[in-house]
Design a protein around this motif. Structure first.
Motif, PDB file in Angstrom:
ATOM      1  N   TYR A  90       0.833  -1.212   0.000  1.00 50.09           N
ATOM      2  CA  TYR A  90       0.000   0.000   0.000  1.00 50.09           C
ATOM      3  C   TYR A  90       0.865   1.259   0.000  1.00 50.09           C
ATOM      4  O   TYR A  90       0.447   2.308  -0.512  1.00 50.09           O
ATOM      5  CB  TYR A  90      -0.932   0.005   1.201  1.00 50.09           C
ATOM      6  CG  TYR A  90      -1.941  -1.129   1.169  1.00 50.09           C
ATOM      7  CD1 TYR A  90      -2.997  -1.100   0.272  1.00 50.09           C
ATOM      8  CD2 TYR A  90      -1.823  -2.210   2.027  1.00 50.09           C
ATOM      9  CE1 TYR A  90      -3.916  -2.144   0.221  1.00 50.09           C
ATOM     10  CE2 TYR A  90      -2.733  -3.253   1.983  1.00 50.09           C
ATOM     11  CZ  TYR A  90      -3.782  -3.213   1.081  1.00 50.09           C
ATOM     12  OH  TYR A  90      -4.679  -4.233   1.027  1.00 50.09           O
ATOM     13  N   LYS A 146      -9.855   5.590   3.408  1.00 49.49           N
ATOM     14  CA  LYS A 146     -10.755   4.540   3.884  1.00 49.49           C
ATOM     15  C   LYS A 146     -11.732   4.103   2.787  1.00 49.49           C
ATOM     16  O   LYS A 146     -12.009   2.917   2.602  1.00 49.49           O
ATOM     17  CB  LYS A 146     -11.521   5.019   5.109  1.00 49.49           C
ATOM     18  CG  LYS A 146     -10.650   5.209   6.349  1.00 49.49           C
ATOM     19  CD  LYS A 146     -11.474   5.718   7.524  1.00 49.49           C
ATOM     20  CE  LYS A 146     -10.593   5.913   8.766  1.00 49.49           C
ATOM     21  NZ  LYS A 146     -11.388   6.428   9.912  1.00 49.49           N
ATOM     22  N   ALA A 149      -9.912   2.027   0.312  1.00 46.54           N
ATOM     23  CA  ALA A 149      -9.699   0.685   0.864  1.00 46.54           C
ATOM     24  C   ALA A 149     -10.972  -0.142   0.769  1.00 46.54           C
ATOM     25  O   ALA A 149     -10.933  -1.346   0.467  1.00 46.54           O
ATOM     26  CB  ALA A 149      -9.218   0.778   2.308  1.00 46.54           C
ATOM     27  N   ALA A 150     -12.137   0.501   1.017  1.00 48.55           N
ATOM     28  CA  ALA A 150     -13.409  -0.230   0.902  1.00 48.55           C
ATOM     29  C   ALA A 150     -13.676  -0.655  -0.538  1.00 48.55           C
ATOM     30  O   ALA A 150     -14.192  -1.740  -0.807  1.00 48.55           O
ATOM     31  CB  ALA A 150     -14.551   0.648   1.427  1.00 48.55           C
ATOM     32  N   ARG A 152     -11.360  -1.290  -2.804  1.00 47.80           N
ATOM     33  CA  ARG A 152     -10.492  -2.436  -3.082  1.00 47.80           C
ATOM     34  C   ARG A 152     -11.029  -3.710  -2.448  1.00 47.80           C
ATOM     35  O   ARG A 152     -10.923  -4.797  -3.012  1.00 47.80           O
ATOM     36  CB  ARG A 152      -9.070  -2.135  -2.595  1.00 47.80           C
ATOM     37  CG  ARG A 152      -8.311  -1.152  -3.471  1.00 47.80           C
ATOM     38  CD  ARG A 152      -6.855  -1.121  -3.105  1.00 47.80           C
ATOM     39  NE  ARG A 152      -6.648  -0.526  -1.785  1.00 47.80           N
ATOM     40  CZ  ARG A 152      -6.457   0.772  -1.572  1.00 47.80           C
ATOM     41  NH1 ARG A 152      -6.446   1.614  -2.590  1.00 47.80           N
ATOM     42  NH2 ARG A 152      -6.262   1.230  -0.360  1.00 47.80           N
ATOM     43  N   SER A 153     -11.607  -3.580  -1.279  1.00 43.70           N
ATOM     44  CA  SER A 153     -12.206  -4.746  -0.619  1.00 43.70           C
ATOM     45  C   SER A 153     -13.362  -5.309  -1.446  1.00 43.70           C
ATOM     46  O   SER A 153     -13.505  -6.535  -1.592  1.00 43.70           O
ATOM     47  CB  SER A 153     -12.692  -4.363   0.779  1.00 43.70           C
ATOM     48  OG  SER A 153     -13.345  -5.448   1.402  1.00 43.70           O
ATOM     49  N   CYS A 154     -14.187  -4.425  -2.015  1.00 39.65           N
ATOM     50  CA  CYS A 154     -15.279  -4.880  -2.881  1.00 39.65           C
ATOM     51  C   CYS A 154     -14.739  -5.603  -4.113  1.00 39.65           C
ATOM     52  O   CYS A 154     -15.272  -6.644  -4.537  1.00 39.65           O
ATOM     53  CB  CYS A 154     -16.149  -3.691  -3.300  1.00 39.65           C
ATOM     54  SG  CYS A 154     -17.160  -2.992  -1.974  1.00 39.65           S
ATOM     55  N   GLN A 155     -13.688  -5.028  -4.689  1.00 43.80           N
ATOM     56  CA  GLN A 155     -13.100  -5.660  -5.864  1.00 43.80           C
ATOM     57  C   GLN A 155     -12.543  -7.042  -5.525  1.00 43.80           C
ATOM     58  O   GLN A 155     -12.694  -8.001  -6.293  1.00 43.80           O
ATOM     59  CB  GLN A 155     -12.006  -4.771  -6.450  1.00 43.80           C
ATOM     60  CG  GLN A 155     -12.536  -3.467  -7.023  1.00 43.80           C
ATOM     61  CD  GLN A 155     -11.414  -2.518  -7.401  1.00 43.80           C
ATOM     62  OE1 GLN A 155     -10.250  -2.752  -7.045  1.00 43.80           O
ATOM     63  NE2 GLN A 155     -11.753  -1.445  -8.105  1.00 43.80           N
ATOM     64  N   GLU A 156     -11.878  -7.143  -4.364  1.00 42.24           N
ATOM     65  CA  GLU A 156     -11.347  -8.449  -3.954  1.00 42.24           C
ATOM     66  C   GLU A 156     -12.469  -9.449  -3.732  1.00 42.24           C
ATOM     67  O   GLU A 156     -12.373 -10.625  -4.104  1.00 42.24           O
ATOM     68  CB  GLU A 156     -10.518  -8.273  -2.678  1.00 42.24           C
ATOM     69  CG  GLU A 156      -9.799  -9.524  -2.226  1.00 42.24           C
ATOM     70  CD  GLU A 156      -8.708  -9.941  -3.181  1.00 42.24           C
ATOM     71  OE1 GLU A 156      -8.380 -11.150  -3.185  1.00 42.24           O
ATOM     72  OE2 GLU A 156      -8.188  -9.082  -3.920  1.00 42.24           O
ATOM     73  N   GLU A 157     -13.575  -8.983  -3.127  1.00 41.01           N
ATOM     74  CA  GLU A 157     -14.713  -9.884  -2.908  1.00 41.01           C
ATOM     75  C   GLU A 157     -15.325 -10.322  -4.234  1.00 41.01           C
ATOM     76  O   GLU A 157     -15.715 -11.476  -4.407  1.00 41.01           O
ATOM     77  CB  GLU A 157     -15.768  -9.188  -2.042  1.00 41.01           C
ATOM     78  CG  GLU A 157     -16.934 -10.097  -1.676  1.00 41.01           C
ATOM     79  CD  GLU A 157     -17.923  -9.428  -0.736  1.00 41.01           C
ATOM     80  OE1 GLU A 157     -18.958 -10.040  -0.448  1.00 41.01           O
ATOM     81  OE2 GLU A 157     -17.651  -8.284  -0.315  1.00 41.01           O
ATOM     82  N   GLN A 160     -13.167 -13.026  -5.569  1.00 38.50           N
ATOM     83  CA  GLN A 160     -13.384 -14.284  -4.858  1.00 38.50           C
ATOM     84  C   GLN A 160     -14.707 -14.924  -5.262  1.00 38.50           C
ATOM     85  O   GLN A 160     -14.788 -16.149  -5.430  1.00 38.50           O
ATOM     86  CB  GLN A 160     -13.348 -14.038  -3.355  1.00 38.50           C
ATOM     87  CG  GLN A 160     -11.982 -13.621  -2.842  1.00 38.50           C
ATOM     88  CD  GLN A 160     -12.001 -13.263  -1.369  1.00 38.50           C
ATOM     89  OE1 GLN A 160     -13.015 -13.432  -0.687  1.00 38.50           O
ATOM     90  NE2 GLN A 160     -10.881 -12.764  -0.862  1.00 38.50           N
TER      91      GLN A 160
END
Length: 453
Positions: A90, A146, A149-150, A152-157, A160
């Protein structure tokens, strides 16, 4: 022997000299030192190895080999973490954003992974925060980090979930294959049931003929007991001789019961069905039981005169043939290994190879000569009783290497055998195997033969 080229251990990886990698890494920090593409926040995210060197995600994935990654810069080998990926840098991402004057490029979904296109993070407008205090601007930047980061978290989910859907698709494909296999088994079961029905109709017709023969024999028995003159006696004796000759011919025709192909096919399908049902429910059992000799003798005694029931030869022979056909079937592995049981069956001429083409069944004799198995060419005549059958594809090699032989004879000369060795798999060799086994030729009285060694 045929073979295939094995891929090089270096396939799919990239090797760069240490000095060149160091040069690229020191020259442009925002670029991956291996592929020289610029880091981004989607596909080429920067990931840092434990040695401290940073590379993009695709390059690290290509460097994976047997659960480890060797750093192209310092050549230190690092084991893969349990998550399967090294951590995202990061700090490098933040440094690149500052170098670009703040803001992320448009977020592009991974090809083939994205199920629904998420809202793209667009380039923000120039900040109108010149009049705000340093503390306020710092708070805004913290909130922006923040939110990013959220995202990127959505993209990672999303990634998956896409992987999970790929796994589900694989499960669905395997389940479809299982359904196809079960449907094939059901179709085979229906075909076996239809064959049983045809055999039953054939047996029913035979039963009617036997009943008529029995009535004729009973009538002849009464005539033999009633002649009053020598002339009548001679005529009755002559009629009885004709009737007994016809009876002998009918008894020879009775040798075709039961039909070898029908019984072995039904037994094989029943075994496959039993295995499938046991796999689904161990408590489920199916079986085919041969008729007992006691029941056959009782049926024969109930059908005719008690004075003739002391010799139920016809019924017991059919029952014996059926019991012999329902013996544990011979496998191709037993035959090719020439086990003691397989050797005895081959020497007794009880093993045949069969081929079903367009509803016509042909068979080939298997013999044992000089300790080696020989498969003779296919014949269109009915297979003999008591034979155990294997499918042609189970005993004939699909392709060379193998040996084939031709039995050739000219008028006035003894047959001579020509043996041909086919050491390599070639189209001409495959055609020669089909020719010698008769799989692609009509059956002939003196066909060529194929030896299986």
């Amino acid at each position: 022997m045929g073979g295939r080229l094995l891929p090089s251990p270096c396939t799919g990886t990239h090797f760069y000299p240490h000095a060149a990698v160091s040069f690229f890494q020191d020259d442009n920090v925002e670029d991956c030192p291996v592929c020289l593409n610029t880091f981004d926040d989607t596909h080429r995210r920067p990931r840092t190895l434990p040695c401290g060197h940073t590379f993009c995600t695709p390059c690290i994935n290509e460097l994976k080999e047997q659960g480890a990654v060797t750093c192209p810069t310092c050549r230190v080998s690092h084991a893969l973490p349990e998550a399967g990926q090294f951590p995202i840098s990061y700090a490098v991402e933040g440094f690149i954003r500052k170098m670009r004057g703040a803001g992320l490029a448009c977020v592009a979904p991974k090809p083939g992974k994205q199920l629904t296109a998420p809202a793209a993070v667009t380039q923000p407008a120039p900040r109108a925060t010149a009049g705000l205090s340093k503390r306020t601007r710092s708070l805004l930047q913290e909130q922006e980090a923040k939110v990013l980061a959220a995202i990127r978290s959505c993209q990672e989910e999303q990634s998956q979930l896409a992987d999970y859907r790929t796994t589900l698709g694989g499960w669905c494909g395997r389940q479809q294959q299982l359904e196809d296999d079960l449907q094939t088994l059901v179709d085979q079961s229906k075909g076996a049931r239809e064959a049983i029905s045809r055999e039953d109709s054939r047996v029913e017709g035979r039963q009617e003929k036997v009943r008529q023969r029995e009535e004729a024999l009973h009538a002849m028995l009464q005539e033999l007991r009633t002649p009053s003159t020598r002339q009548e006696a001679y005529e009755v004796i002559e009629d009885a001789d004709h009737l007994l000759e016809e009876e002998e011919e009918e008894e020879e025709r009775a040798a075709v019961f039961p039909d070898v192909h029908v019984v072995t096919t039904v037994a094989r399908v029943a075994e496959s069905s039993r295995s499938a049902l046991q796999a689904a429910s161990p408590a489920t059992q199916t079986a085919i039981e041969p008729a007992g000799s006691t029941a056959a003798a009782a049926a024969a005694a109930a059908a005719g005169d008690s004075s003739l029931s002391e010799s139920p030869a016809a019924a017991s022979s059919i029952a014996d043939r059926l019991a012999a056909l329902l013996e544990p079937s011979l496998t191709a592995e037993e035959l090719l290994r020439l086990t003691q049981r397989a050797r005895g069956l081959v020497e007794a001429s009880r093993v045949l190879a069969v081929q079903d083409v367009e509803g016509q069944t042909r068979h080939a004799r298997i013999s044992l000569e000089h300790g080696r198995l020989h498969l003779h060419s296919l014949q269109a005549t009915p297979p003999p009783p008591h034979a155990l059958t294997l499918q042609m594809g189970e005993v004939v090699p699909a392709a060379p290497p193998c040996e084939v032989f031709l039995d050739l004879a000219w008028p006035g000369s003894a047959a001579r055998r020509v043996v041909v060795s086919l050491p390599r798999d070639t189209p001409r060799g495959r055609q020669f195997v089909l020719l010698c086994s008769g799989q692609r030729a009509p059956a002939t009285p003196t066909p060529p033969c194929l030896g299986v060694g």
